[in-house]
Each structure stands twice: as C-alpha cells, then as structure tokens.
Scaffold this active site. Structure first.
Site, PDB file in Angstrom:
ATOM      1  N   LYS A  62       0.868  -1.174   0.000  1.00  0.00           N
ATOM      2  CA  LYS A  62       0.000   0.000   0.000  1.00  0.00           C
ATOM      3  C   LYS A  62       0.903   1.222   0.000  1.00  0.00           C
ATOM      4  CE  LYS A  62      -3.263   2.541   2.893  1.00  0.00           C
ATOM      5  NZ  LYS A  62      -4.014   2.548   4.152  1.00  0.00           N
ATOM      6  N   ASP A 105     -13.817   3.551   9.465  1.00  0.00           N
ATOM      7  CA  ASP A 105     -13.951   3.567   7.998  1.00  0.00           C
ATOM      8  C   ASP A 105     -14.263   2.162   7.481  1.00  0.00           C
ATOM      9  OD1 ASP A 105     -14.095   4.765   5.528  1.00  0.00           O
ATOM     10  OD2 ASP A 105     -11.950   4.674   5.134  1.00  0.00           O
TER      11      ASP A 105
END
Length: 773
Positions: free
Chosen positions: A483, A580
């Site tokens: 990532k 989230d």
C-alpha cells in the site's frame, strides 16, 4: 336481427358455462405416485405427485380456455406447466382418463373411451408389468416394472420448457432423434406455436430459436463451457451447461444447478423469447433472471448481410469496414434488412493475385474485437490464430476467420456474413477479408493505428505488472501487497504512523496482517499479506463475480467481519474503533474469507473511555453513523452502524451508493426499511442467492442489519450482541426502530447531512495505490 343466430350463440354460451362449472366445482382429489393398470389418473379425481413433492401430473385448463389437457406441473400454488401430453388433441369435457392400455402404452381416453393420445410404443409388451412414474426431476417415465427398463419418457418429447437433467438433442442425420422446445401457440393454447429452439448440429454447436424455418435468435458458438455469443454467461463448476458430442453431427445439451432447492427452468414463450425463471417463494411468483432478447440487436440478422449491430449506438446498424449499404434510401429510413455490399472486389482468384503492385496485391484481413461471431462457422485444424489466418487467406471462398480458446480455428466460407453484433465487453475477435485497396481508406488506417497503439499500451502494462509481481515477492517466496500512499494523499505522517501502530499490535484471522512498513521523505508504504481475491466491493453489484458468493459464502463473510470487529472492540489488548468500515476495506483471501484492512482512520480507546469527539470527520459517505457525521461523536456503535450498512449490501447484492437519486429513496437503508414495514423484507435479498429453505435465516440477517442502522446509537446492539443474533444464540429478535433520514431524501435535514458530508472523505483521506507483488 337473426334470431336463430342469437339462439345458437346463447346455446354455445350455456354449454361453455356448464363445462366450466362441471370442471371447477370442488371435488375430493386423491394423489398417487404410480399409474398401473388398476390405478389410472382421472380428471378432477386423481393427480400424480413425484416422490419429493416437486412436480405433479394431472388434468388442467390453460387461462381463458375450457379445453382440458394432461400436463406435468411444478407443485406450487401458481400453475406452471412444463410438459403437455395432448397439446394437439384437447379434451372438450372433464371426463378424460390417463391410464395404461391393453397393449402396454400410456394413453389418454376421452369420455367415450376413444384414444386421443398415446405413447405409441411400437412393440406390444406385457400388460401387467408396465407402470408410469413421475420422477422428482419432472420426467414422466413408462417402464417395465419387471426389469426397470424405461420404455418411454416425457423428457424425450419436450414441450416448451427445459428443466434440469433434461436433454435438448439434435442429430443432423436422423431428425427423428431430435428433441427441441416448441412454443405454445398462445397463453391459452398449448398446441405447437411458431417458434422452435434447438441445437444447431452443423458446424460448431449453437442454440438457435427458429421462426417458420428462419433463425430468430442464436446463442453464439459453444466453447466447451459457455456460449460465446452471450457475454454475461460465465462458467461455473457447480452451475453449468454440458454439451455432449456422441458422434459428428449429434449434440445433446443439459444443465444443472448446485442449489436444487431453488426451482428454476428455461421456457420458450409464445413470442419466441427464451427465458430463465426462478421461483421467488417468499413473493409467491416467478422471477425472470434472463431473456434471450434484451434489445433489438439480439434479433437474428437485424442489420442484414455484412451489417453489424450495436445497441449502444444510434442508428444501431452500420456496415462493416469496406462495405456500403446495398440500398442507401432504405438504409437511411431504418430498413437495414437488405444489408451491405463490398466496395471493392477481392483480389483472390485473379491471375495476378500474388503481384506486389497496386490492385494486384493480396487480400488483407481487418480485425474487429468484442463481437458476436457470424452464424454457421466451420471448424478447421489450426494451432494458432496466425495459422488459422493463413488457411483462410489461401482459400478463395473464405471471407472471414476467428480463433477462440476452447473452439480453435473457425472459418466462414460463402458469400455473406450474418448476425454480427458489437459488445461492450466479452465476445471474440473476427478477421474480415478485404481487398488490399481498402487499406487506403483513412478510417481503416486509423483503426489499424489505434489497434497497434492499444496493443503496445497493453504490452507495456502487462510487462510492468509481471515485473512488479516478480519484484515484490519476498525472498522466501511469500506474495505481498504494498500500500503506497500517493504524494497527493491527505493521509499524513500522523495517520500513517497511527496505522502502523494500530495494526502492528493486532493479530486475528479476520484482520489483514502487517508485514512491514517504509517511510522515507515523501514516500510512505505499508507491506501487507497478499489477498488474492481483492476487496469485497468488487463482488457486490457485479453480475459475473456475485455468482461466486452463494448464501453460505456470504454468511461466512458477514460473520467473519463481525468477529474481526468483536476482536477490535472487546478482545484485543487495545479497544479500537475503525471509523472507515466499508466493502472496499474488506479483503478476501484465496477461499473468500474476509479480512478487515485500512486502519489509517482508526482510534485507540483507553481505560473506561467508550466514546470520543472530533472536529475532523473522516470516513466514507453512506457508511457514517448520523451522530458521527453531524456531531463528530464516534464509538463502538458508529462501527456497528457501518457494519449494518455493509450487511445490507451483502444481502442485497447492491451497493448503498447505487440507490442515490433512485426511485427507492435516499439509500439502501431506506429501501430496506420500507420493505420491512411492508412485511416484504425478503424482496431485499439478492435473487441470485434466494433459497426458500433459508428464508428464516435471511429474515434474521435482514432484521439484524436494520437493528445496526437505527438512528439512535443507544438503540443499536453492540458487536458481541450482533454476533449472538446472527448465530441464533439470541432466538427472539426485537423489531428495529427507524433508521436516520428514511422518510424523504429531499428533506432539509437530509440536505444538511449531504452538505456536511460533501466536505468529508469519499475516500479522500485514504487515497492509496494498492499494488499486488
């Protein structure tokens, strides 16, 4: 006025009324499982029921008809006939009988004991040993009970319906062995109609619907797993078609589905449209899952010879490159049936076809991608696309070729190409033979240049992908995902270090494992374990991928996410609020097990802290709890709200965002709430996973989803209670209170929410580049 004429009409009306009344007055009906010489089936008195209760056989009248027929039907409240015996010889009263005759045949007798239908066995057999059974597949069989030999079966004499384990057959040499679907003449008349559906045994197999001897629709060629003219059709080991070639020119097509508890079948309707239907038990009606005619381009030969149809364009018909309309006036007026003709004659066959100057140059092929290939391709032995092209080029009668995995080389010999359709995705590549002079056409050159550029770009992308995949892999062979935060990302050093700190302290089977990290200058990267199946959001609302998520797999995903949240909220050393949680942050491993990822926005609670406030609201629109979106308050219950939205998405197979500006209201939540209040919550369930045996469980999961998205945080269950509800440890579930802003998506309160959220993240805080290595 003709008095005698009126008298006759009145007399006929009285007869019809008498027949209707006599046929439909209540009579006591018994059911049997076998027809023998001593056990016939009599109209209004007896029905034959299959062992598993799936099908029944008896006498019936179609809608708006007084005639009586013998048919096999689904054993459900809605009359659904899949096979009719005497479709050409109806009974005119209710005195019919289905029985074993003296010569061993299964016959239908009228009130006068005249035979109006028979199985027509050619060899007389023993009277006492023949019996008829209705199998649980819907197949009516006549067999010799002494040895079990099947003498006759209804599956070999199809009507208009195609059910599991039934075979549609075709034999180019012996038409007597053909078994094809024939539509009803009308919904009130089951006699043979205008349409037939069969396997085309000539060349490469296709399913073709015929109308009066002419093709009306076709499936495209069979590649061993799918029909390539149906771009939405995917191969599945458990749900599949099988096409068997016993010998050249002989084909047999069957289909099976792993979930046998869901009733589904194909029917050729009176308009010539093949439809796939499944029984929506919760609603008590049949749903259409697929239709052969979805747009005008699906009708065979819509654009005539050498025309191509594209439903996304206006007009839908154009000529293939190198061709012009045969009749420009008709073409301009929307009559495309005349098709197109070549602009330039082919060089092949001329004396100087090997010349290198001007018109003497050899013919060329123009490639077209993502198309439905023309009808009646011929197979040719070739091991590659290039070899296939050479075979076609050397044959002057060959006007096009294609090469497709599972089929091989296909050639089209003759004067015309019919039924080519342009797809937005899927389909195959088709190479069309043109005169060399057509290459001077600027459009052709542009197409060739664009193709070369596209191929070059694809090659670069593939090389980059495989290079990256080879370099990321760790020395020990473990595959990883990196990532890498883009430099424009709003996730700064604080959020980056927060994610590292949080996830490095977490170990759970339903959380993504952090392997390492890197921070140098503006470059920030996290190294995770590699999740081969990507994120859950790529499966929701995707018709092709959703088939891999059956009901049991979705249950595993839902409960896995719930267990991951339980670990974060209660079982880990730290109390963590994710903030989230959404489908894009649920990753799936090789076996589609879920793992929660992306902890950049997570917050650690210490001591007895159970909620916190922030002036910086982060997260994703549609998943945020109202108290968090409007007031900045977040807690375990705000994660529960996000989980509730995610649960409803998984159940419905639709993204919450797909409902915005939708006729159902503001969101998926409001739609679910509407169905709940209408006692119609099963309508929320994705039709691809609906199972009448699972209705109770599906209602329970829907109930839990609505409990999680209640407007007041204190009304929502905590995540441990949610898990107990899902696992039925809590037997009785409370009714949910209303979710936030469910009444009307145009209220000022809702608009205020949308304005507030317009300044929040729609993933702006977590913009990352996920690179599999």
């Amino acid at each position: 006025m003709d008095l005698s004429h009126n008298t006759n009409l009145f007399s006929m009306l009285l007869q019809a009324i008498f027949l209707i009344c006599s046929c439909f007055l209540f009579k006591f009906t018994t059911s049997i499982d076998t027809i023998t010489i001593n056990k016939p089936v009599r109209d209004q008195e007896t029905v034959l029921i299959s062992n598993g209760q799936n099908f029944k056989l008896g006498f019936f009248s179609p809608p708006n008809s007084t005639y009586r027929y013998v048919g096999v039907m689904y054993n459900i409240p809605v009359m659904t006939v899949i096979w009719v015996a005497n479709r050409e010889s109806p009974l005119k009263d209710c005195n019919g009988t289905l029985e074993i005759s003296r010569d061993g045949n299964l016959v239908i007798l009228d009130g006068k004991k005249d035979v109006i239908w028979s199985t027509n066995l050619t060899n007389p057999v023993s009277l006492d040993t023949n019996v008829a059974h209705l199998l649980d597949t819907g197949n009516l069989v006549l067999k010799d009970n002494s040895n079990g030999m099947i003498l006759w079966e209804s599956f070999s004499h199809a009507s208009d319906s195609f059910v599991q384990r039934m075979a549609i057959t075709a034999d180019a040499g012996e038409s007597v062995n053909n078994n094809q679907l024939i539509s009803w003449r009308s919904i009130s008349d089951p006699s043979p109609g205008n349409y037939k559906a069969s396997i085309e045994p000539i060349g490469i197999p296709e399913v073709v619907v015929w109308s009066g001897g002419y093709p009306y629709w076709r499936s495209g060629q069979w590649d061993g797993q799918t029909f390539i003219g149906l771009p939405g059709m995917i191969s599945s080991y458990q749900n599949r078609f099988d096409l068997v070639n016993d010998r050249p020119g002989s084909e047999s097509l069957t289909f099976t589905y792993s979930n046998s508890s869901v009733m589904q079948y194909f029917v050729l309707n009176v308009s010539g449209v093949l439809q796939k239907k499944f029984w929506f038990g919760g609603m008590g009606h049949w749903e259409i899952a697929w239709s052969s005619i979805g747009n005008e381009c699906d009708v065979y030969g819509k654009c005539g010879p050498f025309g191509i149809c594209n439903s996304q364009e206006n007009p839908i018909c154009t000529c293939l490159p190198g061709f012009d309309p045969k009749n420009g006036h008709e073409w301009d007026n929307g009559d495309w049936s005349g098709g197109c003709a070549r602009k330039s004659a082919l060089q092949c066959g001329k004396k100087n076809n090997n010349s290198v100057d001007g018109a003497g140059k050899r013919d060329v092929f123009l490639r077209m991608s993502s198309v439905k290939l023309p009808f009646r391709a011929e197979s040719s032995p070739a091991n590659s696309e290039g070899e296939c092209g050479k075979i076609c080029l050397d044959n002057c009668s060959c006007i096009a070729y294609a090469y497709y995995d599972g089929i091989g080389c296909m050639l089209w010999n003759g004067k015309s190409l019919f039924d080519i359709q342009k797809f937005s995705k899927g389909g195959a590549r088709l190479y069309i033979r043109l005169a060399y002079s057509e290459l001077d056409n600027k459009k052709t050159w542009k197409a060739i240049i664009a193709t070369i550029v596209a191929l070059g770009f694809i090659s670069v992308v593939l090389c980059t992908y495989f290079t990256r995949k080879w370099l990321g892999k760790l020395p020990n062979g473990q595959e990883i995902a990196v990532k890498r935060l883009s430099r424009s990302s709003h996730q700064g050093a604080e959020e980056f270090m927060n994610e590292v700190e949080v996830i490095s302290k977490l170990q759970h089977r339903n959380l993504v494992r952090l392997i390492g990290c890197c921070a140098e200058g503006e470059e920030k990267a996290l190294v995770y374990e590699y999740m081969s199946n990507g994120s859950l959001d790529s499966y929701i609302d995707d018709l092709e991928k959703k088939e891999f998520l059956d009901w049991q797999k979705r249950v595993i995903i839902i409960e896995g996410i719930c267990r991951g949240l339980l670990y974060l909220h209660r079982d880990s050393r730290l109390r963590i609020i994710h903030r989230d949680l959404k489908a894009g942050n649920i990753l799936l491993d090789d076996e589609l097990n879920p793992k929660i990822s992306d902890f950049g926005m997570a917050r650690i609670f210490g001591g007895k802290e159970d909620q916190a406030n922030t002036i910086r609201v982060v997260g994703t629109y549609g998943y945020m709890a109202p108290e968090y979106a409007l007031e900045g308050r977040f807690s375990e219950k705000s994660d529960v709200y996000s989980f509730g939205v995610l649960l409803l998405e998984i159940l419905s197979g639709r993204k919450n965002s797909s409902f915005y500006q939708n006729e159902h209201g503001l969101s998926l939540i409001s739609y679910a709430w509407k169905l709940w209040n209408e006692a119609n919550i099963l309508r929320l369930i994705d039709p691809q996973i609906y199972d009448p045996m699972m209705e109770t469980e599906m209602k329970r999961y829907s109930n839990v989803g609505l409990l999680c998205v209640q407007e007041s945080a204190k009304d929502r269950p905590n995540i441990s209670t949610v898990l107990s509800m899902l696992c039925s440890e809590i037997a009785e579930l409370p009714d949910p209170n209303h979710p936030p802003f469910f009444v009307n998506h145009k209220t000022s309160q809702t608009e205020s929410l949308k304005n507030t959220l317009s300044e929040c993240s729609v993933n702006s805080v977590t913009v990352t580049n996920i690179q599999g290595r």
